[in-house]
Design a protein around this motif. Structure first.
Motif, PDB file in Angstrom:
ATOM      1  N   GLU A  48       0.828  -1.212   0.000  1.00  0.00           N
ATOM      2  CA  GLU A  48       0.000   0.000   0.000  1.00  0.00           C
ATOM      3  C   GLU A  48       0.864   1.263   0.000  1.00  0.00           C
ATOM      4  OE1 GLU A  48      -4.392  -1.108   1.051  1.00  0.00           O
ATOM      5  OE2 GLU A  48      -3.462   0.364   2.372  1.00  0.00           O
ATOM      6  N   LEU A  49       0.463   2.225  -0.828  1.00  0.00           N
ATOM      7  CA  LEU A  49       1.168   3.491  -0.961  1.00  0.00           C
ATOM      8  C   LEU A  49       0.302   4.623  -0.422  1.00  0.00           C
ATOM      9  CD1 LEU A  49       2.468   2.943  -4.614  1.00  0.00           C
ATOM     10  CD2 LEU A  49       3.689   2.484  -2.480  1.00  0.00           C
ATOM     11  N   GLU A  50       0.821   5.848  -0.487  1.00  0.00           N
ATOM     12  CA  GLU A  50       0.084   7.009   0.008  1.00  0.00           C
ATOM     13  C   GLU A  50      -1.279   7.131  -0.653  1.00  0.00           C
ATOM     14  OE1 GLU A  50       2.389  10.548  -0.229  1.00  0.00           O
ATOM     15  OE2 GLU A  50       4.059   9.737   0.927  1.00  0.00           O
ATOM     16  N   ALA A  51      -1.343   6.860  -1.948  1.00  0.00           N
ATOM     17  CA  ALA A  51      -2.612   6.969  -2.670  1.00  0.00           C
ATOM     18  C   ALA A  51      -3.653   5.999  -2.123  1.00  0.00           C
ATOM     19  CB  ALA A  51      -2.389   6.718  -4.160  1.00  0.00           C
ATOM     20  N   ASP A  52      -3.213   4.815  -1.696  1.00  0.00           N
ATOM     21  CA  ASP A  52      -4.138   3.833  -1.129  1.00  0.00           C
ATOM     22  C   ASP A  52      -4.673   4.303   0.221  1.00  0.00           C
ATOM     23  OD1 ASP A  52      -3.736   1.875  -3.238  1.00  0.00           O
ATOM     24  OD2 ASP A  52      -1.754   1.558  -2.353  1.00  0.00           O
ATOM     25  N   SER A  79       5.292 -12.230   9.732  1.00  0.00           N
ATOM     26  CA  SER A  79       6.717 -12.376  10.022  1.00  0.00           C
ATOM     27  C   SER A  79       7.379 -13.292   9.005  1.00  0.00           C
ATOM     28  CB  SER A  79       6.911 -12.927  11.440  1.00  0.00           C
ATOM     29  OG  SER A  79       8.272 -13.028  11.762  1.00  0.00           O
ATOM     30  N   GLN A  80       6.730 -14.411   8.692  1.00  0.00           N
ATOM     31  CA  GLN A  80       7.264 -15.330   7.686  1.00  0.00           C
ATOM     32  C   GLN A  80       7.206 -14.696   6.307  1.00  0.00           C
ATOM     33  OE1 GLN A  80       5.343 -19.160   7.615  1.00  0.00           O
ATOM     34  NE2 GLN A  80       6.334 -19.773   5.705  1.00  0.00           N
ATOM     35  N   TRP A  81       6.144 -13.940   6.034  1.00  0.00           N
ATOM     36  CA  TRP A  81       5.991 -13.268   4.737  1.00  0.00           C
ATOM     37  C   TRP A  81       7.146 -12.301   4.493  1.00  0.00           C
ATOM     38  CZ3 TRP A  81       5.617  -8.313   2.943  1.00  0.00           C
ATOM     39  CH2 TRP A  81       5.131  -8.140   1.651  1.00  0.00           C
ATOM     40  N   ILE A  82       7.562 -11.587   5.538  1.00  0.00           N
ATOM     41  CA  ILE A  82       8.658 -10.627   5.401  1.00  0.00           C
ATOM     42  C   ILE A  82       9.963 -11.344   5.082  1.00  0.00           C
ATOM     43  CG2 ILE A  82      10.104  -9.009   6.693  1.00  0.00           C
ATOM     44  CD1 ILE A  82       7.552  -8.069   8.090  1.00  0.00           C
ATOM     45  N   GLU A  83      10.172 -12.510   5.691  1.00  0.00           N
ATOM     46  CA  GLU A  83      11.373 -13.281   5.402  1.00  0.00           C
ATOM     47  C   GLU A  83      11.444 -13.650   3.925  1.00  0.00           C
ATOM     48  OE1 GLU A  83      11.935 -16.664   7.874  1.00  0.00           O
ATOM     49  OE2 GLU A  83      11.690 -15.556   9.753  1.00  0.00           O
ATOM     50  N   GLU A  84      10.274 -13.902   3.334  1.00  0.00           N
ATOM     51  CA  GLU A  84      10.227 -14.321   1.942  1.00  0.00           C
ATOM     52  C   GLU A  84      10.220 -13.145   0.968  1.00  0.00           C
ATOM     53  OE1 GLU A  84       6.722 -16.672   1.813  1.00  0.00           O
ATOM     54  OE2 GLU A  84       7.544 -18.301   3.051  1.00  0.00           O
ATOM     55  N   ASN A  85       9.606 -12.028   1.375  1.00  0.00           N
ATOM     56  CA  ASN A  85       9.399 -10.915   0.451  1.00  0.00           C
ATOM     57  C   ASN A  85      10.170  -9.649   0.799  1.00  0.00           C
ATOM     58  OD1 ASN A  85       6.912 -11.889  -1.345  1.00  0.00           O
ATOM     59  ND2 ASN A  85       6.529 -12.517   0.765  1.00  0.00           N
ATOM     60  N   GLY A  86      10.751  -9.600   1.999  1.00  0.00           N
ATOM     61  CA  GLY A  86      11.468  -8.400   2.422  1.00  0.00           C
ATOM     62  C   GLY A  86      10.537  -7.380   3.040  1.00  0.00           C
ATOM     63  N   ILE A  87      11.120  -6.486   3.828  1.00  0.00           N
ATOM     64  CA  ILE A  87      10.309  -5.507   4.561  1.00  0.00           C
ATOM     65  C   ILE A  87      10.045  -4.243   3.753  1.00  0.00           C
ATOM     66  CG2 ILE A  87      12.171  -4.180   5.657  1.00  0.00           C
ATOM     67  CD1 ILE A  87      10.545  -4.472   8.314  1.00  0.00           C
ATOM     68  N   ALA A  88      10.669  -4.129   2.576  1.00  0.00           N
ATOM     69  CA  ALA A  88      10.599  -2.890   1.796  1.00  0.00           C
ATOM     70  C   ALA A  88       9.184  -2.549   1.329  1.00  0.00           C
ATOM     71  CB  ALA A  88      11.536  -2.976   0.590  1.00  0.00           C
ATOM     72  N   THR A  89       8.320  -3.565   1.186  1.00  0.00           N
ATOM     73  CA  THR A  89       6.966  -3.292   0.704  1.00  0.00           C
ATOM     74  C   THR A  89       6.035  -2.817   1.809  1.00  0.00           C
ATOM     75  OG1 THR A  89       6.338  -5.611   0.995  1.00  0.00           O
ATOM     76  CG2 THR A  89       7.142  -4.960  -1.178  1.00  0.00           C
ATOM     77  N   LEU A  90       6.514  -2.764   3.050  1.00  0.00           N
ATOM     78  CA  LEU A  90       5.719  -2.239   4.157  1.00  0.00           C
ATOM     79  C   LEU A  90       6.078  -0.770   4.330  1.00  0.00           C
ATOM     80  CD1 LEU A  90       6.110  -5.147   6.737  1.00  0.00           C
ATOM     81  CD2 LEU A  90       4.459  -4.926   4.875  1.00  0.00           C
ATOM     82  N   ARG A  91       5.246   0.112   3.806  1.00  0.00           N
ATOM     83  CA  ARG A  91       5.577   1.535   3.785  1.00  0.00           C
ATOM     84  C   ARG A  91       4.622   2.317   4.680  1.00  0.00           C
ATOM     85  NH1 ARG A  91       5.570  -0.115  -1.589  1.00  0.00           N
ATOM     86  NH2 ARG A  91       7.604  -0.173  -2.613  1.00  0.00           N
TER      87      ARG A  91
END
Length: 480
Positions: A329-333, A363-375
């Motif tokens: 999710e971004l600012e527009a969302d 927590s497991q999702w972040i391990e697989e996808n990285g934390i960068a998409t949590l903005r």
């Protein structure tokens, strides 16, 4: 992984919290022992050594940098001051500051509340928060504003001769990606709901009898999702609660309706019939793609339908929860979510910053996808705040959690007269809250401010089978 080594055991928690605040994407492990030679050359490590006249901080997370702080002697500097020095070292090393400075606890408003009780002036409180803990001007002002509002609300509460009740219903339609609460899929546990209620009724009966001479201020039924119960089951539960407790001085009776896929007109009518005064209809986001992604099996349209059903049923105190920092999710969302919620015009809005809990699927999702998409950013927080203000709401309670996205906070906004009193009580810990149901924790607050706790087991089957033990735990804690 960041390994932290310190020769002071009582600094372990603070060092872990500070490093996680600056490096949320890393696992952090803290070891309390004398620093060994091999620690000097390991990668991604932090060394904090405290001596009688100095403190040595080595930060080596990619680039090595050493900081030395000197004192006349060990008694001239407090742990709080050392923690502040380490915070500023991390600011210098990373090139960034944190909105809440070196505060790592979950209840920052308690500091402002305490100073208000001592008769401190506003400017003195804000200046102290900034100087002693490096809190930003904006967060210091927010903390003071909320503390003043909380104090006015809590002045009407019966502290020593009163109490509040929490009742946990640990069932949900599904478990959301970010959730770490005690919850069980209702489809699997449907046949044991009645067993759970029967155990819960035993606990309710004990508390009602034990505290029959005390004043009940607020009642909160949460979960899980209480409205996963069928209408008849809700009717049985609420009827039992109303029958056993004296509601003459209850100022707030809340039920979390929560999930739109659990709300029906029949259930809302049951809540209204039993005098529930406040409910939640929680979208978390108004983006269908995100709802599906995080495991909520309902749509934005269903959220709107559930909200209007609640209005039609006569509810004039409806809260909505949103979460900032959800995957993708971004600012527009966030702007769209606030826009859609504004059209519904709820009475309160609780803005959560996504917190990454080890027990959650996230927590497991972040391990697989990285934390960068949590903005979650200053901008998204501001969008939510401005939306609440535009609806005529004011901030009335605040709390923080470990591993929170953007190192921000959760804030409850509400219109005058629609503040969630129970929310304030659970944060400020000024009144005994008796918690019933699987996974709940009772906190008894004594007149001297001391707090003692007793927990119920989290597992539903264990709670049912060991209900006698759960009651005995309460007996030990609550009976004088």
């Amino acid at each position: 992984m960041i390994n932290v080594y310190t020769n002071r055991e009582n600094y372990q928690y603070d060092l872990h919290a500070l490093l996680k605040s600056f490096y949320p994407e890393h696992d952090v492990r803290v070891y309390a022992a004398e620093v060994q030679e091999e620690h000097q050359d390991s990668e991604n490590r932090v060394i904090v050594q405290l001596f009688h006249d100095s403190m040595r901080v080595i930060l080596d997370i990619g680039v090595r940098k050493e900081y030395v702080h000197t004192y006349k002697n060990d008694t001239d500097v407090t742990k709080k001051e050392r923690k502040l020095s380490i915070y500023y070292d991390l600011c210098d090393y990373t090139g960034k500051t944190l909105p809440w400075g070196n505060l790592t606890g979950i209840r920052p408003t308690k500091l402002a509340m305490g100073m208000l009780a001592e008769g401190k002036e506003d400017m003195e409180i804000v200046s102290w928060l900034k100087a002693a803990h490096a809190v930003s001007e904006e967060k210091a002002q927010l903390s003071l504003d909320i503390a003043r509002r909380e104090k006015a609300i809590l002045d009407r509460i019966h502290y020593e001769d009163g109490y509040s009740i929490y009742i946990g219903i640990p069932f949900c339609p599904t478990t959301c990606l970010y959730c770490s609460f005690t919850s069980y899929p209702i489809a699997v546990w449907r046949k044991r709901v009645n067993d759970y209620l029967q155990a819960l009724f035993q606990e309710i009966d004990f508390v009602a009898k034990t505290y029959q001479h005390k004043i009940l201020d607020t009642v909160y039924i949460g979960g899980g999702t209480p409205t996963t119960l069928e209408a008849e089951e809700l009717d049985k539960l609420l009827g039992h609660v109303r029958d056993r407790f004296d509601f003459q001085q209850v100022t707030e009776f809340t039920v979390e309706a929560g999930r739109a896929d659990s709300i029906t007109r029949e259930k809302l009518d049951v809540l209204k019939k039993h005098g529930v005064t406040r409910i939640s209809v929680n979208p978390q986001t108004m983006k269908d793609e995100t709802l599906k992604y995080i495991g909520r099996q309902h749509t934005v349209a269903q959220v709107k339908d559930a909200f209007w059903l609640a209005r039609a049923a006569g509810f004039d105190n409806i809260n909505m929860d949103i979460i900032l920092g959800l995957p993708g999710e971004l600012e527009a969302d966030v702007q769209n979510t606030i826009h859609e919620i504004s059209k519904l015009n709820p009475d309160s809005l609780t803005v959560h910053s996504l917190a990454v809990k080890r027990a959650s699927k996230l927590s497991q999702w972040i391990e697989e996808n990285g934390i960068a998409t949590l903005r979650n950013t200053d901008s998204t927080m501001e969008i939510a705040q401005n939306g609440a203000y535009a609806l005529g709401m004011k901030p009335y309670y605040l709390y923080r959690q470990k591993n929170m996205s953007g190192n921000f906070e959760n804030v409850g906004y509400a219109r005058e007269g629609k503040y969630g009193i129970y929310n304030i009580l659970i944060m400020e810990e000024v009144q005994t809250i008796v918690a019933l149901g699987a996974g709940s924790i009772t906190k008894r607050v004594y007149s001297d401010g001391r707090i003692e706790r007793c927990e119920n087991v989290k597992d539903v089957s264990q709670y049912i089978e060991r209900i006698g033990e759960m009651i005995e735990r309460k007996r030990v804690l609550l009976e004088d």
